[in-house]
Design a protein around this motif. Structure first.
Motif, short mmCIF file in Angstrom:
data_model
loop_
_atom_site.label_atom_id
_atom_site.label_comp_id
_atom_site.label_asym_id
_atom_site.label_seq_id
_atom_site.Cartn_x
_atom_site.Cartn_y
_atom_site.Cartn_z
N TYR A 191 0.87 -1.19 0.00
CA TYR A 191 0.00 0.00 0.00
C TYR A 191 0.90 1.24 0.00
O TYR A 191 1.86 1.30 0.78
N HIS B 285 -0.55 3.26 4.21
CA HIS B 285 -1.28 2.31 5.04
C HIS B 285 -1.57 3.00 6.37
O HIS B 285 -0.65 3.26 7.16
N LYS C 199 -12.49 5.80 5.75
CA LYS C 199 -12.65 4.63 4.89
C LYS C 199 -13.62 4.93 3.74
O LYS C 199 -13.36 4.60 2.57
N ILE D 12 -12.07 7.54 1.21
CA ILE D 12 -11.04 6.93 0.36
C ILE D 12 -11.70 6.05 -0.70
O ILE D 12 -11.26 6.02 -1.86
N LYS D 13 -12.76 5.37 -0.32
CA LYS D 13 -13.48 4.53 -1.28
C LYS D 13 -14.17 5.39 -2.34
O LYS D 13 -14.12 5.07 -3.55
N ASN E 278 -8.76 3.34 -2.70
CA ASN E 278 -8.50 2.15 -1.89
C ASN E 278 -7.98 0.99 -2.72
O ASN E 278 -8.42 0.78 -3.85
N ARG F 133 -4.92 2.09 2.18
CA ARG F 133 -5.71 1.20 3.02
C ARG F 133 -5.94 1.88 4.37
O ARG F 133 -4.98 2.34 4.99
#
Lengths: 105, 105
Positions: free
Chosen positions: A7, A10, A38, A41-42, A47, A53
């Motif tokens: 990654y 990370h 999360k 980032i998605k 991701n 991650r």
């Protein structure tokens, strides 16, 4: 030890909860921060391997400076207050490659 | 981003548990491995800032290669089978600075 990182960034967000009254990240918004990071980032499609991650972790043992998170492999530690801080870390550090000095610990 | 790392070796052991039958680290001994690593590092007096931190983490998303762990800031990923593998990673990598090639993923 100089392989390309799995990654690029990370991120580990401490989610530790203490029940004995001592300071802990869980009591200071860690879960909401982790979910926000999360999700964002998605949404940004950042991701995955070679990219970003966002992980939750057990106690990172910097409780007095918390809530805390760490970005590897750079090893940059941050504290944060709200989603704006999380977004600044994402925009400046994870996307732009520039450490957010005001949040660094 | 070139500060001395807060932990010389920061180890994250995936503890994710899936309930849907897909492979997960929790079903392959992650908790026992994490407890063994944490206890041994403490016995060796290697735990703490400037030294080693053993953490549990959420899903590291390398499930098919699991059980997995990652050592930062080096970014070295390992799988393991038993406590002997964990001890080899501790002795060779965390103490000796040499990657355990046979367990690297």
């Amino acid at each position: 030890m100089s392989d390309t990182p799995y990654y690029e960034h990370h991120v580990f967000i401490c989610m530790n909860r203490r029940e004995d009254g001592r300071p802990c990240c869980a009591a200071r918004g860690a879960q909401a921060a982790q979910q926000h990071a999360k999700q964002r980032i998605k949404q940004l499609n950042l991701n995955g391997p070679g990219k970003v991650r966002i992980n939750q972790s057990g106690c990172l043992d910097r409780c007095d400076e918390g809530p805390v998170m760490v970005v590897y492999p750079q090893g940059t530690w941050y504290t944060y207050v709200d989603n704006e801080d999380i977004d600044e870390i994402i925009d400046s550090h994870l996307i732009g490659g520039n450490v957010v000095e005001r949040l660094k610990i």
